[in-house]
Design a protein around this motif. Structure first.
Motif, PDB file in Angstrom:
ATOM      1  N   PHE A 280       2.376  13.662  -1.657  1.00  0.00           N
ATOM      2  CA  PHE A 280       3.558  12.834  -1.431  1.00  0.00           C
ATOM      3  C   PHE A 280       4.814  13.314  -2.161  1.00  0.00           C
ATOM      4  CE2 PHE A 280       0.322   9.482  -0.432  1.00  0.00           C
ATOM      5  CZ  PHE A 280       0.653   9.371   0.897  1.00  0.00           C
ATOM      6  N   VAL A 281       4.697  14.150  -3.183  1.00  0.00           N
ATOM      7  CA  VAL A 281       5.911  14.641  -3.846  1.00  0.00           C
ATOM      8  C   VAL A 281       6.742  15.454  -2.856  1.00  0.00           C
ATOM      9  CG1 VAL A 281       6.801  16.127  -5.676  1.00  0.00           C
ATOM     10  CG2 VAL A 281       4.879  14.602  -6.137  1.00  0.00           C
ATOM     11  N   GLY A 282       6.071  16.333  -2.114  1.00  0.00           N
ATOM     12  CA  GLY A 282       6.783  17.151  -1.141  1.00  0.00           C
ATOM     13  C   GLY A 282       7.260  16.389   0.074  1.00  0.00           C
ATOM     14  N   LEU A 283       6.754  15.186   0.291  1.00  0.00           N
ATOM     15  CA  LEU A 283       7.203  14.351   1.410  1.00  0.00           C
ATOM     16  C   LEU A 283       8.381  13.481   1.018  1.00  0.00           C
ATOM     17  CD1 LEU A 283       6.823  13.028   4.243  1.00  0.00           C
ATOM     18  CD2 LEU A 283       5.263  11.428   3.131  1.00  0.00           C
ATOM     19  N   VAL A 284       8.270  12.806  -0.106  1.00  0.00           N
ATOM     20  CA  VAL A 284       9.264  11.802  -0.498  1.00  0.00           C
ATOM     21  C   VAL A 284      10.573  12.444  -0.933  1.00  0.00           C
ATOM     22  CG1 VAL A 284       9.766   9.990  -2.174  1.00  0.00           C
ATOM     23  CG2 VAL A 284       7.495  10.128  -1.127  1.00  0.00           C
ATOM     24  N   VAL A 285      10.484  13.431  -1.815  1.00  0.00           N
ATOM     25  CA  VAL A 285      11.685  13.946  -2.473  1.00  0.00           C
ATOM     26  C   VAL A 285      12.673  14.587  -1.496  1.00  0.00           C
ATOM     27  CG1 VAL A 285      12.540  15.558  -4.210  1.00  0.00           C
ATOM     28  CG2 VAL A 285      10.520  14.182  -4.676  1.00  0.00           C
ATOM     29  N   GLY A 338       4.314   7.376  -3.450  1.00  0.00           N
ATOM     30  CA  GLY A 338       4.606   7.966  -2.150  1.00  0.00           C
ATOM     31  C   GLY A 338       3.976   7.262  -0.981  1.00  0.00           C
ATOM     32  N   GLY A 339       2.856   6.550  -1.195  1.00  0.00           N
ATOM     33  CA  GLY A 339       2.177   5.889  -0.091  1.00  0.00           C
ATOM     34  C   GLY A 339       3.043   4.902   0.674  1.00  0.00           C
ATOM     35  N   PRO A 340       3.682   3.939   0.006  1.00  0.00           N
ATOM     36  CA  PRO A 340       4.551   3.013   0.740  1.00  0.00           C
ATOM     37  C   PRO A 340       5.697   3.710   1.473  1.00  0.00           C
ATOM     38  CG  PRO A 340       4.069   2.177  -1.457  1.00  0.00           C
ATOM     39  CD  PRO A 340       3.555   3.575  -1.415  1.00  0.00           C
ATOM     40  N   PHE A 341       6.231   4.773   0.866  1.00  0.00           N
ATOM     41  CA  PHE A 341       7.307   5.506   1.531  1.00  0.00           C
ATOM     42  C   PHE A 341       6.792   6.137   2.824  1.00  0.00           C
ATOM     43  CE2 PHE A 341      10.033   9.103   2.406  1.00  0.00           C
ATOM     44  CZ  PHE A 341      11.305   8.630   2.120  1.00  0.00           C
ATOM     45  N   LEU A 345       8.022   5.453   6.665  1.00  0.00           N
ATOM     46  CA  LEU A 345       8.506   6.541   7.503  1.00  0.00           C
ATOM     47  C   LEU A 345       7.793   6.564   8.842  1.00  0.00           C
ATOM     48  CD1 LEU A 345      10.515   8.915   7.224  1.00  0.00           C
ATOM     49  CD2 LEU A 345       8.585  10.334   6.547  1.00  0.00           C
ATOM     50  N   VAL A 346       6.473   6.332   8.847  1.00  0.00           N
ATOM     51  CA  VAL A 346       5.702   6.359  10.088  1.00  0.00           C
ATOM     52  C   VAL A 346       6.066   5.190  10.985  1.00  0.00           C
ATOM     53  CG1 VAL A 346       3.361   6.164  11.021  1.00  0.00           C
ATOM     54  CG2 VAL A 346       3.797   7.653   9.076  1.00  0.00           C
ATOM     55  N   ARG A 347       6.397   4.023  10.389  1.00  0.00           N
ATOM     56  CA  ARG A 347       6.669   2.828  11.175  1.00  0.00           C
ATOM     57  C   ARG A 347       8.078   2.792  11.754  1.00  0.00           C
ATOM     58  NH1 ARG A 347       3.539  -1.623  10.967  1.00  0.00           N
ATOM     59  NH2 ARG A 347       5.373  -2.955  11.119  1.00  0.00           N
TER      60      ARG A 347
END
Length: 354
Positions: A280-285, A338-341, A345-347
């Protein structure tokens, strides 16, 4: 209309449509936040060290002032290497995520979600369980091989079927590859107690085993990956317009993707080999950085290099505080953040390409 009125009616150069002013001030703010978090990372732990003593220990290596030997041992032997490793791993994962999102124009791209991290971990476990490899240099090469193989397979699977590659198809292929590799990894480690003991470290993700010897071995790979990533920034801006437009602008799309894939492999493989699976670091940031800089990768990538280590150090500090005197792995805390983010994003109704 007079000349003065016509001049006033034109948009200012830094406010023209589709452009944003250069975020130099915010860049300095992000750098300051990173410095503060680095100092807190050295000060916070099972034993609290006041910030003034941290600074004194860091700045006075000549022994001119009296420094508590125990504090000096904690700062230089444990927490400073851990903080430096957190900076390097965060930078590597953030850059890898931003590169993957730019190369695939997929807002869900991330080394952890698209199987790259799982591929690197699988390569390391194969090296331990089957080949008896020991030492960071041995692990890194197998981590690179696993990360590269996983990224290629996910990209090929995501392009199958009608419509070619889409963000959702690539994300689904990445999730499937991650589960497959995690299952194979579990099958291997359950047959080998030595591999199981070492795999538990990677499964949670941790910075606790840091030392300057490991960091020196890691630096050449991370430096090469970062240079490749930054050199790809102008081409990523062209790819955002589509492959046909990028080719018309003189970009060699295949070469750009090869260069970007090599950079992702170096960054993610090296990070996983020492810190384990941190998702999730590479997804959120990159998404946070994109809100600040816009889509210009010349600014997006440097901002990601500041924000990603900040997130990782923050997660590491929280993990040490909430379970004191023990700690929670940084990978677990990063997943909680990162999970909630990712769900948000998916929704989103409009999951458009970048």
């Amino acid at each position: 209309m007079t000349t003065d009125q016509a001049t006033l009616s034109r948009p200012a150069p830094d406010r023209a449509p589709g452009r944003r002013p250069r975020p130099i001030g915010l860049f300095l703010v992000a750098a300051t936040v990173l410095i503060v978090l680095s100092l807190l990372s050295i000060a916070v732990g099972s034993r609290q060290i006041p910030l003034d003593q941290v600074l004194q220990t860091l700045l006075d290596r000549s022994g001119a002032r009296a420094v508590d030997p125990q504090i000096e041992a904690i700062v230089w032997g444990v927490r400073l290497p851990r903080t430096v490793l957190g900076l390097l791993v965060g930078m590597a994962l953030g850059l890898a995520g931003a590169l993957m999102q730019g190369l695939t124009r997929n807002p869900l791209a991330d080394p952890g979600l698209l199987g790259v991290t799982a591929g690197a971990a699988f390569g390391i476990v194969v090296a331990i369980a089957w080949l008896g490899v020991a030492g960071l240099y041995g692990y890194i090469w197998f981590a690179f091989a696993g990360a590269l193989l996983a990224s290629v397979v996910v990209y090929l699977l995501g392009g199958l079927g009608r419509g070619g590659s889409t963000p959702v198809k690539v994300a689904l292929a990445g999730v499937a590859m991650t589960f497959l590799l995690n299952s194979l990894t579990s099958a291997l480690v359950l047959r080998d107690p030595v591999a199981l003991n070492r795999y538990r470290f990677w499964a949670a993700g941790s910075l606790s085993s840091a030392d300057f010897g490991t960091i020196r071995q890691l630096l050449p790979f991370l430096a090469a990956g970062a240079l490749l990533a930054l050199a790809t920034a102008p081409a990523l801006n062209s790819l955002a317009l589509g492959d046909d437009v990028a080719s018309a602008l003189g970009r060699r799309v295949g070469l750009v993707r090869l260069q970007g894939t090599l950079a992702v492999t170096l960054l993610a493989g090296a990070a996983v080999s020492v810190a384990g699976s941190i998702v999730f670091v590479g997804l959120v940031v990159p998404h946070v950085a994109r809100l600040i800089t816009g889509p210009n990768h010349r600014w997006l990538l440097p901002f990601t290099m500041l924000l990603a280590p900040s997130l990782l150090l923050l997660a590491d500090i929280v993990g040490r505080v909430i379970a004191r005197p023990s700690e929670v792995g940084v990978g677990i805390i990063a997943a909680f953040i990162g999970g909630p983010f990712f769900i948000m994003l998916v929704r989103r109704r409009r999951l458009a390409e970048l």
